[in-house]
Enzyme design. Structure first.
Site, PDB file in Angstrom:
ATOM      1  N   ALA A  70      -7.789 -10.313  13.973  1.00  9.30           N
ATOM      2  CA  ALA A  70      -8.672  -8.935  13.083  1.00  9.30           C
ATOM      3  C   ALA A  70      -8.158  -8.856  11.520  1.00  9.30           C
ATOM      4  O   ALA A  70      -7.218  -9.235  11.175  1.00  9.30           O
ATOM      5  CB  ALA A  70      -8.412  -8.140  14.634  1.00  9.30           C
ATOM      6  N   GLY A 115      -6.845 -11.891  17.229  1.00 14.50           N
ATOM      7  CA  GLY A 115      -7.627 -11.816  17.400  1.00 14.50           C
ATOM      8  C   GLY A 115      -8.887 -12.880  18.776  1.00 14.50           C
ATOM      9  O   GLY A 115      -9.601 -12.799  18.654  1.00 14.50           O
ATOM     10  N   GLU A 118      -8.333 -14.605  20.404  1.00 13.47           N
ATOM     11  CA  GLU A 118      -8.268 -13.899  22.086  1.00 13.47           C
ATOM     12  C   GLU A 118      -9.850 -14.311  22.574  1.00 13.47           C
ATOM     13  O   GLU A 118     -10.267 -14.587  23.323  1.00 13.47           O
ATOM     14  CB  GLU A 118      -8.323 -12.235  21.771  1.00 13.47           C
ATOM     15  N   GLU A 138       0.658 -10.492  17.314  1.00 13.45           N
ATOM     16  CA  GLU A 138       0.183  -8.332  16.700  1.00 13.45           C
ATOM     17  C   GLU A 138       1.895  -7.731  16.843  1.00 13.45           C
ATOM     18  O   GLU A 138       1.928  -7.051  16.404  1.00 13.45           O
ATOM     19  CB  GLU A 138      -0.308  -8.320  17.279  1.00 13.45           C
TER      20      GLU A 138
HETATM   21  N1  DAK Z   1      -6.848 -10.067   8.216  1.00 13.63           N
HETATM   22  C1  DAK Z   1      -6.952 -10.327   6.938  1.00 13.63           C
HETATM   23  N2  DAK Z   1      -7.161 -11.002   6.253  1.00 13.63           N
HETATM   24  C2  DAK Z   1      -6.377 -12.442   6.604  1.00 13.63           C
HETATM   25  C3  DAK Z   1      -5.717 -12.239   7.625  1.00 13.63           C
HETATM   26  C4  DAK Z   1      -6.567 -11.154   8.655  1.00 13.63           C
HETATM   27  N3  DAK Z   1      -5.889 -11.129  10.080  1.00 13.63           N
HETATM   28  N4  DAK Z   1      -5.356 -13.287   7.702  1.00 13.63           N
HETATM   29  C5  DAK Z   1      -5.570 -14.212   6.488  1.00 13.63           C
HETATM   30  N5  DAK Z   1      -5.755 -13.102   5.488  1.00 13.63           N
HETATM   31  C6  DAK Z   1      -6.314 -13.531   4.100  1.00 13.63           C
HETATM   32  C7  DAK Z   1      -4.758 -12.901   3.278  1.00 13.63           C
HETATM   33  O1  DAK Z   1      -4.935 -11.388   3.015  1.00 13.63           O
HETATM   34  C8  DAK Z   1      -5.738 -13.933   2.587  1.00 13.63           C
HETATM   35  O2  DAK Z   1      -6.007 -13.249   1.249  1.00 13.63           O
HETATM   36  P1  DAK Z   1      -5.791 -12.889  -0.341  1.00 13.63           P
HETATM   37  O3  DAK Z   1      -4.565 -12.648  -0.181  1.00 13.63           O
HETATM   38  O4  DAK Z   1      -6.083 -14.470  -0.249  1.00 13.63           O
HETATM   39  O5  DAK Z   1      -6.844 -11.936  -0.561  1.00 13.63           O
HETATM   40  C9  DAK Z   1      -6.080 -15.408   2.861  1.00 13.63           C
HETATM   41  O6  DAK Z   1      -6.679 -15.313   4.552  1.00 13.63           O
HETATM   42  C10 DAK Z   1      -4.907 -16.809   2.661  1.00 13.63           C
HETATM   43  O7  DAK Z   1      -4.159 -16.431   3.537  1.00 13.63           O
HETATM   44  P2  DAK Z   1      -2.635 -16.233   3.274  1.00 13.63           P
HETATM   45  O8  DAK Z   1      -2.735 -16.216   1.704  1.00 13.63           O
HETATM   46  O9  DAK Z   1      -1.817 -15.153   3.961  1.00 13.63           O
HETATM   47  O10 DAK Z   1      -1.725 -17.593   3.935  1.00 13.63           O
HETATM   48  P3  DAK Z   1      -0.983 -18.105   4.293  1.00 13.63           P
HETATM   49  O11 DAK Z   1      -1.498 -20.300   3.886  1.00 13.63           O
HETATM   50  O12 DAK Z   1      -0.020 -18.211   2.880  1.00 13.63           O
HETATM   51  O13 DAK Z   1      -0.921 -17.651   5.576  1.00 13.63           O
HETATM   52  C11 DAK Z   1      -1.391 -17.241   8.331  1.00 13.63           C
HETATM   53  C12 DAK Z   1      -1.512 -18.208   6.295  1.00 13.63           C
HETATM   54  C13 DAK Z   1      -2.095 -16.605   8.529  1.00 13.63           C
HETATM   55  C14 DAK Z   1       0.008 -17.121   8.108  1.00 13.63           C
HETATM   56  C15 DAK Z   1      -1.300 -15.385   7.334  1.00 13.63           C
HETATM   57  O14 DAK Z   1      -2.334 -15.578   6.115  1.00 13.63           O
HETATM   58  C16 DAK Z   1      -1.164 -14.723   8.516  1.00 13.63           C
HETATM   59  O15 DAK Z   1       0.046 -14.135   8.793  1.00 13.63           O
HETATM   60  N6  DAK Z   1      -2.246 -14.253   8.534  1.00 13.63           N
HETATM   61  C17 DAK Z   1      -2.501 -12.436   9.662  1.00 13.63           C
HETATM   62  C18 DAK Z   1      -1.955 -13.848  11.413  1.00 13.63           C
HETATM   63  C19 DAK Z   1      -2.361 -12.431  12.367  1.00 13.63           C
HETATM   64  O16 DAK Z   1      -0.965 -11.456  11.935  1.00 13.63           O
HETATM   65  N7  DAK Z   1      -2.545 -12.012  12.971  1.00 13.63           N
HETATM   66  C20 DAK Z   1      -3.062 -11.676  13.459  1.00 13.63           C
HETATM   67  C21 DAK Z   1      -3.801  -9.943  12.728  1.00 13.63           C
HETATM   68  S1  DAK Z   1      -3.929  -8.335  14.036  1.00 13.63           S
HETATM   69  C22 DAK Z   1      -8.290  -5.054  19.323  1.00 13.63           C
HETATM   70  C23 DAK Z   1      -9.247  -6.535  19.508  1.00 13.63           C
HETATM   71  C24 DAK Z   1      -8.678  -8.114  17.991  1.00 13.63           C
HETATM   72  C25 DAK Z   1      -6.767  -7.280  18.243  1.00 13.63           C
HETATM   73  C26 DAK Z   1      -6.793  -6.058  17.787  1.00 13.63           C
HETATM   74  C27 DAK Z   1      -7.174  -4.792  18.631  1.00 13.63           C
HETATM   75  N8  DAK Z   1      -8.393  -4.105  19.994  1.00 13.63           N
HETATM   76  C28 DAK Z   1     -10.387  -4.520  20.610  1.00 13.63           C
HETATM   77  C29 DAK Z   1      -8.787  -3.150  20.205  1.00 13.63           C
HETATM   78  C30 DAK Z   1      -6.467  -7.920  17.283  1.00 13.63           C
HETATM   79  C31 DAK Z   1      -5.392  -7.599  16.561  1.00 13.63           C
HETATM   80  C32 DAK Z   1      -4.957  -9.128  15.413  1.00 13.63           C
HETATM   81  O17 DAK Z   1      -5.637 -10.260  15.754  1.00 13.63           O
END
Ligand code: DAK
Length: 264
Positions: A70, A115, A118, A138
């Site tokens: 997400a 997400g 998911e 998460e």
């Molecule tokens: N959201 C927004 N931007 C994201 C992102 C994300 N989840 N993941 C990556 N990006 C963006 C980064 O901010 C970066 O943007 P710029 O800085 O270039 O503008 C670009 O993508 C490239 O990412 P990185 O520079 O971080 O690239 P790396 O190779 O260094 O790292 C990475 C890749 C995948 C390890 C890292 O980006 C990362 O850790 N990303 C976050 C992964 C994460 O934590 N995902 C879970 C998010 S929370 C719900 C339904 C669903 C959910 C919750 C509730 N309900 C129905 C209630 C789900 C929640 C989630 O998914």
């Protein structure tokens, strides 16, 4: 004929009997914002209603990610009430994916997190490259999955490993995901298209209506007691036997010829 609907954050293409839906925010690793999810829902509704479409493929643009979860920026800005409403809406989309009466294949190359995983878990097949990484991180953000992650992961791989992945937020490579039966197939990146095509080719030899019934029997049956689920299976069996395709399938076997299904 190929029909392409270009949208900013989602690409939706129809080619032959296959609809391909591509999450299209490669610079943000295809993170899911409201726009993507709205377009995804519209595309799925269209593909389900289109009698010419037999199989749906869901994938991510670029070569780094299926989807990194997400959109964290959008999540952060939500109030408690907005978050609850968004949650119910997102859950409705993933549940709808399990009800769509057509196989949905997740074609995964790269990050498949939060997400993104998911969404992939709500698909019927997951075909991934060996460099793909899976996880529900998460917990590292002090939130929990809200798009079905705690439930679908547990159903797919069992409680022991699900709790480990959920509580540690660990990312696992595709080979480990295969071992845990989180994915169906793992291939080198250059073999991904062919692996997806092979599954599509196989599915296209089946009756579309039968595939839909199988999907309902499995997905709905999983949520019932065994007794109810067996009754439900019998109802689905009755529906399958009432189709034109089953008449053709049974007759073709007895005639010793190849069946020709019409999806009716
Ligand atoms: N959201 C927004 N931007 C994201 C992102 C994300 N989840 N993941 C990556 N990006 C963006 C980064 O901010 C970066 O943007 P710029 O800085 O270039 O503008 C670009 O993508 C490239 O990412 P990185 O520079 O971080 O690239 P790396 O190779 O260094 O790292 C990475 C890749 C995948 C390890 C890292 O980006 C990362 O850790 N990303 C976050 C992964 C994460 O934590 N995902 C879970 C998010 S929370 C719900 C339904 C669903 C959910 C919750 C509730 N309900 C129905 C209630 C789900 C929640 C989630 O998914």
């Amino acid at each position: 004929m190929t029909e392409v609907h270009r949208k900013t954050v989602l690409l939706y293409e129809k080619h032959g009997k296959v609809a391909t839906v591509t999450l299209n925010r490669p610079k943000a690793l295809n993170a899911l914002n409201t726009g993507v999810l709205k377009d995804l829902r519209d595309a799925l509704v269209d593909a389900e209603a289109d009698a010419d479409i037999h199989v749906i493929v869901l994938t991510g643009a670029g070569d780094r990610a299926f989807c990194a979860g997400a959109d964290i920026q959008e999540l952060r800005d939500k109030s408690a009430i907005e978050a609850r409403d968004w949650s119910l809406w997102v859950q409705e989309i993933t549940s709808y994916m399990e009800r769509v009466r057509k196989p949905i294949l997740a074609k995964i190359n790269g990050f498949c997190l939060g997400g993104g995983l998911e969404l992939a878990m709500a698909c019927d097949f997951r075909i991934a490259t060996d460099k793909s990484l899976f996880g529900l991180p998460e917990v590292n953000l002090a939130i929990i999955p809200g798009g079905g992650g705690t439930q679908r992961l547990t159903r797919l791989i069992g409680k022991t490993k699900a709790l480990e992945l959920l509580m540690t937020g660990t990312r696992i490579y595709a080979e480990e995901a295969l071992r845990l039966t989180l994915v169906n197939t793992v291939v080198p990146v250059e073999a991904l298209d062919a692996a997806v095509e092979a599954v599509i080719k196989e599915l296209r030899t089946k009756s579309a209506v039968t595939l839909g019934l199988l999907k309902l029997a499995v997905n709905n049956g999983l949520e019932m007691s065994l007794e109810q689920a067996l009754y439900y299976e019998a109802e689905c069996f009755g529906s399958a036997l009432a189709t034109e395709d089953s008449r053709e399938g049974l007759k073709a076997f007895l005639d010793k010829r190849k069946a020709e299904f019409k999806g009716k």
